[in-house]
Design an enzyme around this catalytic site. Structure first.
Site, PDB file in Angstrom:
ATOM      1  N   HIS A  48       0.836  -1.208   0.000  1.00  0.00           N
ATOM      2  CA  HIS A  48       0.000   0.000   0.000  1.00  0.00           C
ATOM      3  C   HIS A  48       0.874   1.261   0.000  1.00  0.00           C
ATOM      4  O   HIS A  48       0.615   2.201  -0.767  1.00  0.00           O
ATOM      5  CB  HIS A  48      -0.908  -0.028   1.228  1.00  0.00           C
ATOM      6  CG  HIS A  48      -1.757   1.197   1.385  1.00  0.00           C
ATOM      7  ND1 HIS A  48      -3.021   1.310   0.828  1.00  0.00           N
ATOM      8  CD2 HIS A  48      -1.536   2.368   2.030  1.00  0.00           C
ATOM      9  CE1 HIS A  48      -3.533   2.484   1.124  1.00  0.00           C
ATOM     10  NE2 HIS A  48      -2.644   3.145   1.861  1.00  0.00           N
ATOM     11  N   GLU A  49       1.899   1.284   0.827  1.00  0.00           N
ATOM     12  CA  GLU A  49       2.755   2.465   0.907  1.00  0.00           C
ATOM     13  C   GLU A  49       3.585   2.639  -0.368  1.00  0.00           C
ATOM     14  O   GLU A  49       3.759   3.764  -0.858  1.00  0.00           O
ATOM     15  CB  GLU A  49       3.671   2.361   2.129  1.00  0.00           C
ATOM     16  CG  GLU A  49       2.940   2.350   3.454  1.00  0.00           C
ATOM     17  CD  GLU A  49       2.056   3.568   3.657  1.00  0.00           C
ATOM     18  OE1 GLU A  49       2.441   4.658   3.167  1.00  0.00           O
ATOM     19  OE2 GLU A  49       0.991   3.438   4.278  1.00  0.00           O
ATOM     20  N   HIS A  81       1.508   4.254  -2.969  1.00  0.00           N
ATOM     21  CA  HIS A  81       1.489   5.710  -2.814  1.00  0.00           C
ATOM     22  C   HIS A  81       2.706   6.331  -3.504  1.00  0.00           C
ATOM     23  O   HIS A  81       2.588   7.356  -4.191  1.00  0.00           O
ATOM     24  CB  HIS A  81       1.503   6.073  -1.325  1.00  0.00           C
ATOM     25  CG  HIS A  81       0.155   6.022  -0.676  1.00  0.00           C
ATOM     26  ND1 HIS A  81      -0.950   6.670  -1.191  1.00  0.00           N
ATOM     27  CD2 HIS A  81      -0.266   5.401   0.459  1.00  0.00           C
ATOM     28  CE1 HIS A  81      -1.997   6.456  -0.403  1.00  0.00           C
ATOM     29  NE2 HIS A  81      -1.611   5.690   0.601  1.00  0.00           N
ATOM     30  N   GLU A 122      -6.228   6.902  -1.091  1.00  0.00           N
ATOM     31  CA  GLU A 122      -6.196   5.669  -0.307  1.00  0.00           C
ATOM     32  C   GLU A 122      -6.871   4.523  -1.058  1.00  0.00           C
ATOM     33  O   GLU A 122      -6.365   3.394  -1.061  1.00  0.00           O
ATOM     34  CB  GLU A 122      -6.886   5.893   1.045  1.00  0.00           C
ATOM     35  CG  GLU A 122      -6.155   6.833   1.984  1.00  0.00           C
ATOM     36  CD  GLU A 122      -4.780   6.327   2.350  1.00  0.00           C
ATOM     37  OE1 GLU A 122      -4.629   5.096   2.523  1.00  0.00           O
ATOM     38  OE2 GLU A 122      -3.856   7.154   2.449  1.00  0.00           O
TER      39      GLU A 122
END
Length: 296
Positions: A122-123, A126, A197
């Site tokens: 997930h990071e 980003h 997100e």
């Protein structure tokens, strides 16, 4: 956000100075977007007292980051940093050519290998999508709106005594518009954060091939000790805030969207173990850890 701010500033400038003011405002917004600031990565890490996490202390974690960085087609693999904080958190700073991935002690102790892999993906998503730069630009827009608000407050003080006829009401209405600018921009900023997100969740599943891992991590983080103490002391949870005032979507919605991806095609899952992500050494090895710069 830039378009919304341009419309708001353009309306004010056009009502005050005509077409010339509108042109100047639009040129300023375009220049702001082209010359968006870049906060040095080291500054952000120093604020959190982050220290580099050596590969020998977390070999499996570094292997997972290596695989995910290749799958995400990042220009450079981000450096991994450790933050000695009991709060479960993870974030990325910088851009692809100079990026850092920071993980807290609370997160490393709370999640197993599969769940942590989902958070790492997930990071890194980003980072791949340029979200740190996007949110930095949105923060600059928000600060500009704050300056507009102060200008509007001073103009209200000046315009209110003069608002005795219909002609003098126009400056007063413009002043109230400037005062309301921070609220409008903040709502747009929060909406932008929520959309990023959702996109990071989707790309994380594409990187790991394991939507359940990230879904499990979200549930664990939602029910972590920090949230429990907040419910006891404050009487509510962070997820009970109105949707318009939250930086992250509701965990239940994110989990439902993730679990709906199980039926679709995905990459082979990342090979992870379910043991601890970091090797916490015994007391006899603490001097060696101090030399590496990590505080235990």
């Amino acid at each position: 956000m830039l378009m919304g701010l341009a419309v708001m500033l353009g309306a004010v400038a056009w009502l005050l100075t005509g077409m010339a003011g509108l042109v100047w405002v639009l040129a300023t917004i375009v220049l702001l977007g082209a010359l968006r600031p870049r906060v040095p990565t080291a500054w952000v890490l120093s604020m959190y007292r982050a220290q580099p996490l050596p590969r020998w202390a977390a070999p499996r974690l570094h292997e997972v980051v290596d695989v995910l960085a290749v799958r995400a087609r990042l220009q450079r693999r981000p450096q991994v940093f450790y933050i000695a904080s009991p709060t479960a958190n993870a974030f990325v700073v910088g851009r692809q050519d100079d990026a850092a991935l920071a993980l807290t002690d609370g997160l490393l102790r709370l999640l197993d290998g599969r769940e942590l892999t989902g958070v790492l993906a997930h990071e890194l998503s980003h980072l791949h999508n340029g979200d740190p730069a996007i949110m930095s630009l949105s923060d600059l827009v928000s600060r500009l709106a704050q300056w507009m608000s102060w200008l509007g407050l001073w103009s209200v003080v000046v315009s209110l005594p003069l608002a005795v006829d219909r002609a003098s009401l126009v400056p007063l209405l413009l002043s109230f518009l400037l005062v309301a600018a921070p609220t409008v921009v903040t709502l747009m900023q929060l909406a932008l954060a929520r959309s990023r997100e959702y996109d990071a969740d989707l790309e994380a599943v594409d990187l790991t091939g394991d939507p359940e891992g990230l879904a499990r991590a979200l549930v664990v983080l939602e029910n972590s000790d920090g949230q429990i103490w907040e419910r006891i002391l404050v009487g509510r949870s962070a997820g009970s805030d109105p949707l318009l005032l939250r930086t992250h979507p509701a965990t239940t919605q994110r989990v439902q969207r993730l679990l709906a991806l199980r039926a679709g095609p995905s990459r082979p899952p990342v090979d992870v173990n379910h043991g601890p992500a970091v090797v916490y050494p015994p007391v006899t090895q603490r001097p060696r850890l101090r030399r590496t710069g990590i505080r235990w």
